[in-house]
Design a protein around this motif. Structure first.
Motif, PDB file in Angstrom:
ATOM      1  N   LYS A 120       0.916  -1.020   0.119  1.00 50.29           N
ATOM      2  CA  LYS A 120      -0.504  -0.062  -0.167  1.00 50.29           C
ATOM      3  C   LYS A 120       1.084   1.193   0.195  1.00 50.29           C
ATOM      4  CE  LYS A 120      -4.148   1.979   0.988  1.00 50.29           C
ATOM      5  NZ  LYS A 120      -5.109   2.309   0.057  1.00 50.29           N
ATOM      6  N   SER A 135      -8.876   2.290  -2.124  1.00 47.90           N
ATOM      7  CA  SER A 135      -9.557   1.757  -1.054  1.00 47.90           C
ATOM      8  C   SER A 135      -9.931   0.061  -1.481  1.00 47.90           C
ATOM      9  CB  SER A 135     -10.721   2.360  -0.613  1.00 47.90           C
ATOM     10  OG  SER A 135     -10.366   3.575   0.594  1.00 47.90           O
ATOM     11  N   SER A 138      -9.581  -2.467   1.475  1.00 49.08           N
ATOM     12  CA  SER A 138     -10.391  -1.886   2.454  1.00 49.08           C
ATOM     13  C   SER A 138     -11.577  -2.540   2.356  1.00 49.08           C
ATOM     14  CB  SER A 138     -10.223  -0.764   2.611  1.00 49.08           C
ATOM     15  OG  SER A 138      -9.104   0.038   2.509  1.00 49.08           O
ATOM     16  N   THR A 317       0.411   6.534   3.713  1.00 52.23           N
ATOM     17  CA  THR A 317       1.768   5.932   3.106  1.00 52.23           C
ATOM     18  C   THR A 317       2.239   6.206   2.517  1.00 52.23           C
ATOM     19  OG1 THR A 317      -0.172   4.210   2.008  1.00 52.23           O
ATOM     20  CG2 THR A 317       0.542   3.596   3.914  1.00 52.23           C
ATOM     21  N   ILE A 323      -0.421   2.187   8.926  1.00 52.64           N
ATOM     22  CA  ILE A 323      -1.425   1.737   8.318  1.00 52.64           C
ATOM     23  C   ILE A 323      -2.087   0.394   9.374  1.00 52.64           C
ATOM     24  CG2 ILE A 323      -1.989   2.618   6.052  1.00 52.64           C
ATOM     25  CD1 ILE A 323      -2.161  -0.700   5.528  1.00 52.64           C
ATOM     26  N   ARG A 324      -1.353   0.264  10.531  1.00 56.17           N
ATOM     27  CA  ARG A 324      -1.144  -0.317  12.178  1.00 56.17           C
ATOM     28  C   ARG A 324      -1.595  -0.163  12.832  1.00 56.17           C
ATOM     29  NH1 ARG A 324      -0.390  -6.418  11.172  1.00 56.17           N
ATOM     30  NH2 ARG A 324       0.268  -6.040   8.584  1.00 56.17           N
ATOM     31  N   SER A 339      -6.858   2.219   7.097  1.00 56.39           N
ATOM     32  CA  SER A 339      -5.997   1.259   5.966  1.00 56.39           C
ATOM     33  C   SER A 339      -7.188   2.029   4.032  1.00 56.39           C
ATOM     34  CB  SER A 339      -6.318  -0.008   5.759  1.00 56.39           C
ATOM     35  OG  SER A 339      -7.823  -0.686   5.288  1.00 56.39           O
ATOM     36  N   LYS A 434     -12.122  -2.062   9.442  1.00 55.27           N
ATOM     37  CA  LYS A 434      -9.981  -2.000   8.853  1.00 55.27           C
ATOM     38  C   LYS A 434      -9.748  -3.685   8.832  1.00 55.27           C
ATOM     39  CE  LYS A 434      -5.845  -0.510  10.782  1.00 55.27           C
ATOM     40  NZ  LYS A 434      -5.451   0.156  11.974  1.00 55.27           N
ATOM     41  N   VAL A 438      -4.514  -6.208   8.870  1.00 57.21           N
ATOM     42  CA  VAL A 438      -3.634  -4.689   8.971  1.00 57.21           C
ATOM     43  C   VAL A 438      -3.665  -4.643  10.353  1.00 57.21           C
ATOM     44  CG1 VAL A 438      -2.313  -4.174   7.249  1.00 57.21           C
ATOM     45  CG2 VAL A 438      -5.364  -3.235   7.685  1.00 57.21           C
TER      46      VAL A 438
END
Ligand SMILES: Cc1cc2nc3c(=O)[nH]c(=O)nc-3n(C[C@H](O)[C@H](O)[C@H](O)COP(=O)(O)OP(=O)(O)OC[C@H]3O[C@@H](n4cnc5c(N)ncnc54)[C@H](O)[C@@H]3O)c2cc1C
Length: 545
Positions: A120, A135, A138, A317, A323-324, A339, A434, A438
């Protein structure tokens, strides 16, 4: 009495960015004599852009990368993003025609490649030209994800290559470009049919004035984009030259006029009127994005929609470890699925959380972020991530401590993290949607909060792009009045019109829509003429002007 024109063509296109170039190419291919006007020398936001074109359904580049995609999967995902901006039939038509669109661009010399970036990212490095640009990951519960961001091959931001290749093709097609000519009024006949364009043109200005206008408007583009105030000052002499030396030029259009003059992000009054929440950002465009294309259509009776829709970019990103983390507002509540595409994060922040947001990371996530910077960033992403990990970050040994330092409610933050960690441990579906792969518990101090808020900051600006425009007939691109009747002889495309990205932009969707809508308008500006005249000349539907 016949109008006295200075110049005349079958189809006149206002604006020479992606939409205008594609309209000109299709009109010329249909046999029209085409003339393109541009206030400057052409290129617009297109030439400054990342050159990412959204495409899928099994393009040659996807196949080369070993990616499985289908028209159904692409339609499934895009339907969510597009919402009611266009009809389901148009989304389907766009997706079904996507492979052909990429082939058409390639046929005009636009290079694409199938080198896949699996991570990503907001924009792939110069090794990668195909990536997940929205996305898709996601929304994998809705449609099979596939990388569909087709970045034009070229170093750095490759919109310049896209524009250069389209401009060369337009020239080859025998289209006449009249630069340094600003459309200021549409001319209509006594039946309300648009028959031409009145401009203020630098054509007859002294040579030095034309050269200065050309040079200053070209040199001012990057400062305008990256340093708003300085950029605006660069354009002051350009406006002065226009005021002093531009003269009226009347251009006749025997068949149709296509408005392809970009959006209105550079028009502060329009931004205040239609999208007041989106302030403090960076205008993602050129001074040509002053809304003049939309206003020309409105003056001719055209209706507008989605003028309040703005794409506000809060990319986090690279590094992908970001994103975590979790993004919270000042009360410590999460604002969205981290994410998601950067503009979805920006929209949540601007419209629902007072333009504020902080990314919470723990020690392992900060360490992973630093490690990931090398090799996954272009220079501007490196500077941005470096800024976020240093100047924009505060840390403390406890959640309460880091909340206090950042100005985020500590109790709210602790409660959010407790819920998030409990959900992660139990493997429960995340309330924001989410994806599970992730999600990891936030548990190892020190904790960091990175300020992502939307406010003027050179190192982490909030680029903004307007998405709405003139309402057009989805089968022809003809501009419509509020009652749905078409304005004879008038078409619109790209960011001057409502299109596929007018509800929600993901990377590549604006340029793809410019190609889609530009081609549509170009084809019909000539070919759709007789039927359209019959349909529109009905009592009560035509407005005389
Ligand atoms: C830095 C940056 C990166 C981006 N990256 C991407 C990306 O990778 N993918 C993507 O899909 N989108 C991207 N975008 C958005 C995208 O570039 C634009 O939405 C798109 O190029 C708009 O194209 P257009 O043809 O509608 O307008 P433009 O390309 O802006 O062209 C409009 C032209 O009209 C001219 N004009 C304006 N008013 C008049 C007038 N009155 N008379 C005559 N001429 C006039 C202007 O001078 C200009 O040349 C990016 C934008 C920026 C700024």
């Amino acid at each position: 009495m016949p109008e006295a024109w200075d110049l005349e063509a079958d189809v006149v296109v206002v604006g020479f960015g992606a939409a205008g170039a594609c309209a000109a190419l299709e009109a010329a291919a249909a046999g029209a004599q085409v003339l393109v006007l541009d206030r400057f020398t052409g290129g617009g936001a297109t030439a400054l852009s990342g050159g990412v074109v959204y495409a899928g359904g099994g393009t040659p580049q996807q196949r080369e990368a070993g990616v499985q995609d289908s028209v159904e999967a692409m339609t499934g995902y895009l339907s969510v993003e597009v919402g009611d901006a266009v009809t389901a039939a148009t989304v389907r038509q766009f997706c079904a025609g996507s492979v052909e669109m990429i082939g058409w661009l390639a046929g005009h010399g636009v290079p694409f490649a199938g080198s896949l970036c699996t991570q990503k990212t907001s924009y792939p490095t110069n090794r990668h030209y195909l990536y997940y640009s929205g996305s898709e990951l996601s929304f994998r519960h809705i449609a099979e994800p596939a990388p569909r961001g087709h970045r034009v091959v070229g170093k750095g931001t490759s919109g310049k290559v896209l524009y250069a290749r389209l401009a060369a093709a337009v020239k080859l097609a025998g289209v006449r470009l009249v630069p340094q000519s600003r459309a200021v009024r549409l001319v209509t006949d006594d039946q309300g049919r648009v028959t031409g364009v009145e401009c203020q043109s630098m054509r007859s200005a002294p040579r030095w004035a034309r050269a200065s206008h050309r040079t200053l408007s070209t040199l001012g583009r990057k400062p305008f984009l990256y340093a708003g105030g300085l950029g605006r000052r660069c354009y002051q002499p350009v406006s002065w030259l226009e005021l002093r030396y531009a003269r009226p030029l009347r251009v006749g259009a025997r068949s149709g006029v296509v408005l392809a003059a970009g959006g209105f992000v550079a028009n502060r009054a329009m931004m205040r009127e239609h999208a007041p929440a989106f302030r403090g950002g960076l205008a993602l465009g050129t001074p040509g994005d002053d809304g003049s294309g939309i206003q020309l259509g409105v003056m001719a009776g055209g209706a507008t929609r989605f003028l309040d829709r703005v794409s506000c970019w809060r990319f986090i990103t690279p590094p992908v470890a970001f994103i975590r983390g979790v993004i919270v507002d000042k009360t410590g509540r999460r604002i969205c699925d981290e994410s998601r595409y950067g503009a979805a994060i920006g929209e949540a922040m601007v419209l629902r959380h007072e333009r504020r947001g902080w990314l919470l990371l723990d020690k392992p996530l900060v360490s992973a972020s630093w490690r990931q910077l090398r090799g996954s960033t272009l220079w501007f992403q490196f500077l941005q991530a470096g800024y976020l990990l240093t100047r924009a970050r505060v840390s403390a040994a406890t959640l309460a401590g880091v909340g206090a330092k950042a100005g985020v409610d500590s109790a709210g933050l602790e409660a959010t993290v407790a819920d998030y960690n409990a959900g992660a441990a139990a493997g429960q579906p995340d309330p924001t949607g989410k994806p599970a792969d992730v999600i990891q518990p936030i548990g190892q101090p020190p904790y960091s909060l990175i300020d992502l808020s939307v406010r003027p900051r050179p190192a982490y600006p909030a680029p903004m792009l307007t998405l709405g425009g003139l309402v057009v007939a989805e089968d022809t691109g003809q501009v419509l009045r509020a009652d749905g009747s078409p304005i004879s002889g008038l078409y619109a495309a790209g960011r001057t019109a409502v299109g596929l990205c007018s509800n929600s932009y993901v990377s590549g969707l604006s340029l793809a829509d410019c190609v889609f809508s530009g081609r549509r308008a170009g084809k019909h500006a000539l070919a759709g003429q007789p039927a359209e005249q019959e349909a529109s000349i009905q009592p009560g539907t035509e407005r005389h002007s």
